[in-house]
Write an enzyme that holds these catalytic residues in place. Structure first.
Site, PDB file in Angstrom:
ATOM      1  N   TRP A  25      36.824  37.739  45.371  1.00  0.00           N
ATOM      2  CA  TRP A  25      37.386  36.596  44.633  1.00  0.00           C
ATOM      3  C   TRP A  25      36.867  35.306  45.228  1.00  0.00           C
ATOM      4  CZ3 TRP A  25      39.203  37.943  40.242  1.00  0.00           C
ATOM      5  CH2 TRP A  25      39.898  37.040  39.443  1.00  0.00           C
TER       6      TRP A  25
ATOM      7  N   GLU B 285      38.444  28.500  40.300  1.00  0.00           N
ATOM      8  CA  GLU B 285      37.997  29.619  41.140  1.00  0.00           C
ATOM      9  C   GLU B 285      36.502  29.900  41.007  1.00  0.00           C
ATOM     10  OE1 GLU B 285      41.997  32.149  41.430  1.00  0.00           O
ATOM     11  OE2 GLU B 285      40.944  32.529  39.564  1.00  0.00           O
ATOM     12  N   GLU B 286      35.739  28.858  40.736  1.00  0.00           N
ATOM     13  CA  GLU B 286      34.309  29.017  40.490  1.00  0.00           C
ATOM     14  C   GLU B 286      33.436  28.199  41.437  1.00  0.00           C
ATOM     15  OE1 GLU B 286      34.711  29.649  35.629  1.00  0.00           O
ATOM     16  OE2 GLU B 286      34.106  27.713  36.445  1.00  0.00           O
TER      17      GLU B 286
ATOM     18  N   GLU C 208      45.650  31.929  26.842  1.00  0.00           N
ATOM     19  CA  GLU C 208      44.916  31.027  27.729  1.00  0.00           C
ATOM     20  C   GLU C 208      44.034  30.090  26.914  1.00  0.00           C
ATOM     21  OE1 GLU C 208      42.726  31.969  31.780  1.00  0.00           O
ATOM     22  OE2 GLU C 208      41.441  32.501  30.084  1.00  0.00           O
TER      23      GLU C 208
ATOM     24  N   ASP D 143      37.652  25.627  43.779  1.00  0.00           N
ATOM     25  CA  ASP D 143      38.462  24.749  42.942  1.00  0.00           C
ATOM     26  C   ASP D 143      39.489  25.558  42.155  1.00  0.00           C
ATOM     27  OD1 ASP D 143      36.859  25.999  41.028  1.00  0.00           O
ATOM     28  OD2 ASP D 143      36.549  24.165  39.883  1.00  0.00           O
TER      29      ASP D 143
END
Length: 620
Positions: A158, A217-218, A440, A214
């Site tokens: 992750w 998550e990238e 989402e 961030d």
């Protein structure tokens, strides 16, 4: 849409909403129809958050009390986890409802206090869970972004660490603590909650100047959102510490330097949301709008240094952000400057096709509602050269200057901007299915809901936008007394001390929703060398059905020379089922080495909830 008995308050709320709803441009919608939607979707959003709560929520089977799932979706994508950030933002929203919203939607929110206390207890447990980001001993483990729903660590790869989580969690708890202090319950805040908060505040003071991933998550770099919420946590932490007679010098020392660094994200015309990274993006990002609404302080006015929603910089950025999506989404055809448009995370986004997000379009509205409230409170608005382009979307002739509330220009601008804000919300309505579910994303060309269904953060975003529309505002966190930017920035960080804290509140599991599948964490001690990886397989589909090429990989994130630890949390195992399994290693040349001995046997426990862990040593 189906709604429960809490809808009895709809009639009174409709009257309240009607007073705040000007005529709007979107599909010639009547005020009555608009308000009916807002109330119904607000009630549905509230009920949906309750369904995502561990222990009692019908959408969160097997989830421990106090934890919030991101979504009930378990595949494509699997969001059946608890994210530190999402849970903190949603829990902060629940605290705000408990403290400020007892007349909102005709619902009595007093019952939320037990859920808030469960949340605090659950976070005390999670703080002490060692994970691939680290452990509590040096605070590093607090930066872990997500966990299994039974408190076990997530063993997959992750984007970690993510440094906004501890700050956001602290803010949620500090907001509740401020309420307790106001109620004369200092001892509860001081003795039960402060030790949990102190760990997160120590993490911020120690790690704020370290890069991390961030909120999407990238991107591994420095994030505007992360820096801003870290500043808020330090300022609010200091205020609560002072009220409780605790030491606050560390927070006072670090906060100004974080604020100083926050200014580096401004490029003269907009906010560059990610810096100290070369990712080929423009930097135009929802990150910046979320920052303004989650660090909004009703006592701060239109302060530029903290990028308050009505500040010149935040308004200029709002226009740049929204305009970036007008031409790239098919459903925005005909929605030019000055008209609400569907927006997403950032214009270069390709995740799940790169679409509008419900929470993004709602955030665009919420920033404007915040700004309108501030202008009304101070009795004027100011147009600067920085914000001129934003205001020119609503008046082509407006000039820089200050316009008081009795000025026709003020009245015209605020009426247009309120309509503009409302129309972002009604775009969300346009692309919300008839059952009220907020996913989402929604398709950039058709508006069809996409990605994870019933996203908890989407529902939290709807509720907060609706509250701000009704001028139900959060409490001040002290921005106005901590908005002076030092003339010279420094990188002051202070190494913290961390202590494991027992769950401070008793949690009842008498009514918990049983798990459909049970995540089981397997811990294995085996000495390996670089390039050698460990797997497990067995007679269950979740383990690859004895196929070594489809086995479940173990994670070496906690492996040290003194403790040769591998682990994996296997999802998809049914409660009560007995499985057989073995561990094996894949060598650098792709050959397979099986452990010795007979097959291991394990019966997956059933219970409510359960957090099974299996400890093993490699069989020679």
């Amino acid at each position: 849409m189906r709604f429960s008995s809490i809808a009895v308050g709809i009639a009174s709320v409709l009257g309240h909403l009607a007073t705040a709803s000007p005529a709007n441009e979107l599909a010639e919608r009547s005020s009555e129809a608009a308000n009916s939607y807002l109330v119904k979707e607000g009630l549905f959003s509230y009920e949906s958050i309750l369904k995502a709560l561990g222990n009692t929520g019908s959408n969160a089977p097997g989830t421990a009390a106090g934890l919030l799932i991101a979504s009930p979706n378990t595949e494509n994508p699997d969001y059946f986890f608890t994210w530190t950030r999402d849970a903190a933002l949603t829990s902060k929203g629940l605290v705000d409802l408990f403290v400020e919203g007892n007349k909102f939607l005709g619902v009595n929110f007093d019952t939320l206090e037990s859920h808030i206390q469960d949340y605090i207890s659950s976070q005390a447990v999670l703080q002490n869970v060692s994970n691939p980001s680290g452990s509590l001993s040096d605070g590093s483990g607090l930066g872990e972004p997500k966990f299994e729903v039974n408190f076990n660590p997530y063993s997959g790869g992750w984007g970690r660490p993510q440094r906004d989580g501890p700050a956001l969690r602290a803010i949620a708890m500090l907001t509740y603590m401020r309420h307790l202090i106001q109620q004369g319950k200092q001892s509860v805040a001081s003795n039960l909650i402060w030790p949990v908060v102190a760990n997160d505040l120590a993490y911020v003071a120690q790690y704020w100047n370290h890069t991390g991933f961030d909120l999407w998550e990238e991107v591994d770099g420095s994030s505007f959102f992360t820096t801003a919420v870290q500043h808020r946590a330090m300022v609010e932490g200091s205020a609560v510490a002072q009220a409780l007679g605790k030491s606050h010098a560390v927070y006072d020392s670090v906060a100004p330097q974080i604020l100083c660094f926050l200014q580096s994200y401004w490029n003269g015309s907009a906010i560059v949301s990610n810096i100290n990274v070369n990712n080929g993006r423009s930097g135009i990002d929802l990150n910046s709008v979320l920052t303004s609404i989650h660090t909004f302080d009703p006592a701060a006015g239109c302060d530029d240094s903290t990028f308050q929603p009505c500040s010149s910089k935040a308004l200029a950025n709002h226009k740049v952000y929204v305009d970036a999506f007008r031409s790239i989404y098919g459903i925005n055809a005909g929605l030019g400057p000055g008209k609400a448009a569907n927006v997403g995370r950032y214009p270069e986004d390709v995740y799940q096709g790169g679409n509008p997000w419900y929470l993004a379009t709602l955030a665009a509205a919420e920033q404007l509602y915040d700004a309108l409230h501030q202008w009304q409170q101070q009795g004027y608005l100011t147009v600067t050269q920085t914000s001129l382009a934003f205001f020119r979307d609503f008046s082509s002739t407006v000039k820089p200057g200050t316009y008081k509330s009795n000025d026709p220009t003020y009245k015209s601008l605020t009426e247009y901007i309120r309509t503009y804000a409302d129309n972002f919300v009604f775009l969300v309505e346009q692309y919300t299915p008839s059952n009220g579910s907020l996913a989402e994303q929604y398709d950039r060309n058709t508006g069809v809901p996409l990605s994870a269904n019933d996203l908890t953060w989407s529902f939290a975003a709807f509720l907060s936008a609706l509250q701000r529309r009704l001028s139900i505002m959060p409490g001040s966190w002290g921005s106005s007394s901590a908005n002076t930017v030092p003339t010279t920035c420094s990188t002051t960080t202070i190494t913290g001390t961390y202590s494991a804290v027992a769950p401070p509140f008793h949690t009842s599991t008498a009514h918990c929703v049983p798990a459909v599948t049970v995540p089981v964490t397997f811990w294995l001690i085996e000495n390996t060398y670089w390039g050698e990886n460990v797997y497990m397989t067995g007679n269950a589909s979740a383990l690859g059905n004895w196929n070594s090429s489809a086995g479940y990989s173990l994670n070496a994130g906690l492996y040290t020379s003194s403790e040769n630890l591998w682990f994996a949390t296997v999802k998809g195992l049914a409660p009560g089922v007995t499985i057989e399994y073995k561990f094996y290693k894949i060598e650098p040349d792709n050959s397979v080495t099986w452990e010795g001995g007979s097959n291991r046997v394990y019966t997956v426990p059933a219970g409510c909830p359960v957090a099974p862990q299996v400890n093993a040593v490699w069989q020679s």
